[in-house]
Design a protein around this motif. Structure first.
Motif, PDB file in Angstrom:
ATOM      1  N   ASN A   1      79.681  86.141 -81.365  1.00 32.88           N
ATOM      2  CA  ASN A   1      78.846  85.060 -81.885  1.00 32.88           C
ATOM      3  C   ASN A   1      78.781  85.178 -83.405  1.00 32.88           C
ATOM      4  O   ASN A   1      79.499  85.988 -83.999  1.00 32.88           O
ATOM      5  CB  ASN A   1      77.450  85.099 -81.251  1.00 32.88           C
ATOM      6  N   GLU A   2      77.897  84.402 -84.025  1.00 33.63           N
ATOM      7  CA  GLU A   2      77.789  84.383 -85.488  1.00 33.63           C
ATOM      8  C   GLU A   2      77.333  85.715 -86.073  1.00 33.63           C
ATOM      9  O   GLU A   2      77.453  85.947 -87.279  1.00 33.63           O
ATOM     10  CB  GLU A   2      76.864  83.247 -85.945  1.00 33.63           C
ATOM     11  N   GLU A   3      76.834  86.605 -85.265  1.00 33.40           N
ATOM     12  CA  GLU A   3      76.409  87.919 -85.739  1.00 33.40           C
ATOM     13  C   GLU A   3      77.467  89.000 -85.510  1.00 33.40           C
ATOM     14  O   GLU A   3      77.289  90.150 -85.929  1.00 33.40           O
ATOM     15  CB  GLU A   3      75.098  88.311 -85.073  1.00 33.40           C
ATOM     16  N   SER A   4      78.573  88.663 -84.882  1.00 32.98           N
ATOM     17  CA  SER A   4      79.638  89.627 -84.616  1.00 32.98           C
ATOM     18  C   SER A   4      80.322  90.024 -85.919  1.00 32.98           C
ATOM     19  O   SER A   4      80.481  89.216 -86.824  1.00 32.98           O
ATOM     20  CB  SER A   4      80.669  89.022 -83.668  1.00 32.98           C
ATOM     21  N   THR A   5      80.712  91.280 -86.000  1.00 26.64           N
ATOM     22  CA  THR A   5      81.425  91.793 -87.172  1.00 26.64           C
ATOM     23  C   THR A   5      82.903  91.974 -86.840  1.00 26.64           C
ATOM     24  O   THR A   5      83.293  91.922 -85.669  1.00 26.64           O
ATOM     25  CB  THR A   5      80.849  93.144 -87.607  1.00 26.64           C
ATOM     26  N   THR A   6      83.693  92.230 -87.864  1.00 26.42           N
ATOM     27  CA  THR A   6      85.107  92.507 -87.611  1.00 26.42           C
ATOM     28  C   THR A   6      85.266  93.764 -86.773  1.00 26.42           C
ATOM     29  O   THR A   6      86.170  93.848 -85.949  1.00 26.42           O
ATOM     30  CB  THR A   6      85.893  92.654 -88.934  1.00 26.42           C
ATOM     31  N   ASP A   7      84.395  94.726 -86.954  1.00 30.46           N
ATOM     32  CA  ASP A   7      84.458  95.937 -86.134  1.00 30.46           C
ATOM     33  C   ASP A   7      84.136  95.629 -84.670  1.00 30.46           C
ATOM     34  O   ASP A   7      84.721  96.220 -83.767  1.00 30.46           O
ATOM     35  CB  ASP A   7      83.521  97.013 -86.682  1.00 30.46           C
TER      36      ASP A   7
END
Length: 97
Positions: free
Chosen positions: A6-12
């Protein structure tokens, strides 16, 4: 189909559990923003990174984290100035990587 991100997901988050060792990645706009974070994360997951930037001064100031991450993960790191398709600088760098 429900997305895992979602919009809070990071590349990691996106690369969790993925081994990129032996992969070479070209990232344009790598001296800031999404390009910088993508370069850092892919290097952390083992990819060899070719970073293309327009402003070497900015890149030298912002990309220390990518250099450090590549060193810690055993990845290779290249920084290319003035990347434009078909130019001598870009073409020579791509061949040497």
């Amino acid at each position: 189909m429900k997305s895992l991100f979602n919009e809070e997901s990071t590349t990691d988050d996106v690369l969790k559990g993925i081994n990129l060792e032996g992969k070479r990645v070209l990232i344009t706009g790598a001296s800031g923003g999404i390009g910088l974070e993508t370069a850092r994360s892919m290097a952390a997951h083992g990819a060899d990174i070719l970073c293309a930037v327009r402003d070497m001064g900015k890149a030298r100031n912002t990309m220390q984290v990518v250099r450090d991450t590549a060193l810690m993960s055993g990845s290779c790191y290249w920084l290319v100035n003035g990347w434009r398709a078909g130019t001598t600088t870009g073409s020579a760098a791509a061949r040497s990587a």
